[in-house]
Design an enzyme around this catalytic site. Structure first.
Site, mmCIF file in Angstrom:
data_model
loop_
_atom_site.group_PDB
_atom_site.id
_atom_site.type_symbol
_atom_site.label_atom_id
_atom_site.label_comp_id
_atom_site.label_asym_id
_atom_site.label_seq_id
_atom_site.Cartn_x
_atom_site.Cartn_y
_atom_site.Cartn_z
ATOM 1 N N LYS A 226 -2.387 -2.399 -2.907
ATOM 2 C CA LYS A 226 -3.835 -1.394 -2.370
ATOM 3 C C LYS A 226 -3.849 -0.104 -2.846
ATOM 4 O O LYS A 226 -2.311 0.265 -2.269
ATOM 5 C CB LYS A 226 -3.660 -1.700 -0.724
ATOM 6 C CG LYS A 226 -4.043 -1.008 -0.522
ATOM 7 C CD LYS A 226 -4.956 -0.805 0.893
ATOM 8 C CE LYS A 226 -5.928 -0.198 2.239
ATOM 9 N NZ LYS A 226 -6.516 -0.744 3.184
ATOM 10 N N GLU B 10 0.875 -1.365 0.154
ATOM 11 C CA GLU B 10 0.009 -0.288 -0.005
ATOM 12 C C GLU B 10 0.769 1.786 0.131
ATOM 13 O O GLU B 10 1.187 1.906 1.207
ATOM 14 C CB GLU B 10 -0.947 0.301 1.153
ATOM 15 C CG GLU B 10 -2.268 1.177 1.333
ATOM 16 C CD GLU B 10 -3.146 1.536 2.844
ATOM 17 O OE1 GLU B 10 -2.530 0.296 3.419
ATOM 18 O OE2 GLU B 10 -3.135 2.190 2.338
HETATM 19 P P1 13P Z 1 -9.294 4.141 4.494
HETATM 20 O O1 13P Z 1 -9.917 3.553 3.295
HETATM 21 O O2 13P Z 1 -10.167 4.299 5.900
HETATM 22 O O3 13P Z 1 -8.551 5.189 4.403
HETATM 23 O O4 13P Z 1 -8.960 3.038 5.266
HETATM 24 C C1 13P Z 1 -7.693 1.988 4.957
HETATM 25 C C2 13P Z 1 -6.576 1.504 5.220
HETATM 26 O O5 13P Z 1 -6.376 0.456 5.570
HETATM 27 C C3 13P Z 1 -5.493 2.632 5.181
HETATM 28 O O6 13P Z 1 -4.209 1.692 5.657
#
Ligand code: 13P
Length: 349
Positions: free
Chosen positions: A219, A177
């Protein structure tokens, strides 16, 4: 590498009409969200809230995986089961956030590096023993005056790649991510430019560290104008920018991309994901799904407020948002779905 096990985890996580629920808020973040609603901030309230989420009737119609944090993976549901066995019993795959949070980078004002590589291999083994089947690591990239710098992008990309290779070594699917934040006044074009550079760098580093693209999930943020930018593009313009950015940067071997919501309102996040799945379905080599936290949980938390008598209403809100996200995963979300408050019989207590 046990590719058969990896394939079976991925086939569940990326199943049609389903997505991942991120419920891995760190203790400080969870406490901050609780404080907004006057909810007591302690281990038991955090446990009760996670219990509320995981006992939502019908959650597994829409949710294929949940991301937990270190505290939750070791806790027990109100009915006495471990959370892990409750989750497995629902046919949902448990995952774990393994990074230790983003810290300031020395010499790079306004930029952050995510920590947690020291001792990570041992922690990953422990989490796999506890029942996790996938992991998550979040890097944060901020857009601002003169940032992000190349140094910040490179160090975060390298760290993500080292994390991902360790995950695959111990049999966990890595969720990688690199989040380009939507805070600020920047334009959609600037977000496109930064997201493109970040993803190119991340996939280059993943390649250098011999990460198998076939057994990971990206992600990602959507390509959006900053939250304070005066020009806010339409749902279709955001969908087009995001998909063209990914087509340039994300290898076709990657099986799935799951969006974070990043602070977007839940209905807008669903509308944008749905537009991408509807308009570009036959152009995309990867599955496009969700891994939202706030865009699924926020209304439920606001209704619960820490009171047991509010649990059912909060669970209905969670079910409702999950259903909207599931429709978006299929490219079938419409604003009218927001007003559909029919719930399955299992909600009648
Ligand atoms: P949000 O969907 O609130 O952005 O969180 C996703 C997430 O896992 C951030 O690491």
């Amino acid at each position: 590498m046990n590719t058969t096990a990896f394939k079976s985890i991925l086939s569940v996580l990326l199943a049609e009409g389903k997505g991942v629920l991120a419920m891995d808020e760190s203790t400080p973040t969870c406490n901050k969200r609780f404080a907004q609603y006057g909810i007591a901030q302690n281990e038991e309230t955090r446990r009760s809230y996670r219990d509320l989420i995981l006992t939502t009737p019908g959650l597994n119609e829409f949710i294929s995986g949940v991301i937990l944090c270190d505290e939750t993976i070791r806790q027990f549901a109100t009915n006495g089961q471990t959370f892990i066995s409750l989750i497995n019993g629902l046919g949902i795959i448990p995952g774990i956030k393994v990074d230790m949070g983003a810290k300031d980078i020395v010499g790079h004002p306004g930029e952050k590096i995510t920590e947690g590589l020291d001792g990570l291999q041992g922690r990953l083994y422990d989490y796999a023993q506890l029942g996790a089947r996938f992991a998550k690591w979040r890097a944060v990239i901020t857009i601002g005056e003169g940032i992000p710098t190349r140094g910040c992008i490179q160090v975060n990309a390298h760290t993500l790649a080292r994390y991902a290779s360790l995950c695959q070594q111990v049999g966990l699917i890595p969720i990688v991510e690199p989040e380009v934040l939507m805070d600020g006044e920047h334009s959609l074009d600037r977000c496109f430019e930064v997201t493109q550079e970040v993803l190119h760098t991340v996939f280059n580093q993943l390649y250098e560290q011999k990460v198998a693209f076939e057994y990971m999930i990206l992600k990602a943020n959507m390509v959006l104008p900053g939250i304070n930018c005066l020009q806010q593009e339409s749902v279709n313009e955001v969908a087009e920018a995001t998909i063209s950015c990914f087509l340039r940067t994300v290898p076709a071997a990657v099986p799935g991309i799951a969006f974070l919501s990043g602070g977007q309102p839940g209905d807008l996040a669903a509308a944008r994901l749905s537009a991408m799945n509807m308009k570009y379905k036959f152009k995309m080599p990867w599955v496009l799904t969700f891994s939202f936290s706030r865009a699924i949980q926020q209304p439920a938390l606001a209704l619960w407020k820490g009171y047991p008598e509010n649990i059912l209403e909060a669970q209905k809100a969670l079910y409702h948002r999950s259903r909207c996200c599931s429709a978006a995963r299929l490219g079938e979300y419409s604003a009218s779905l927001e007003h559909d408050y029919t719930f399955p019989l299992i909600f009648q207590s």
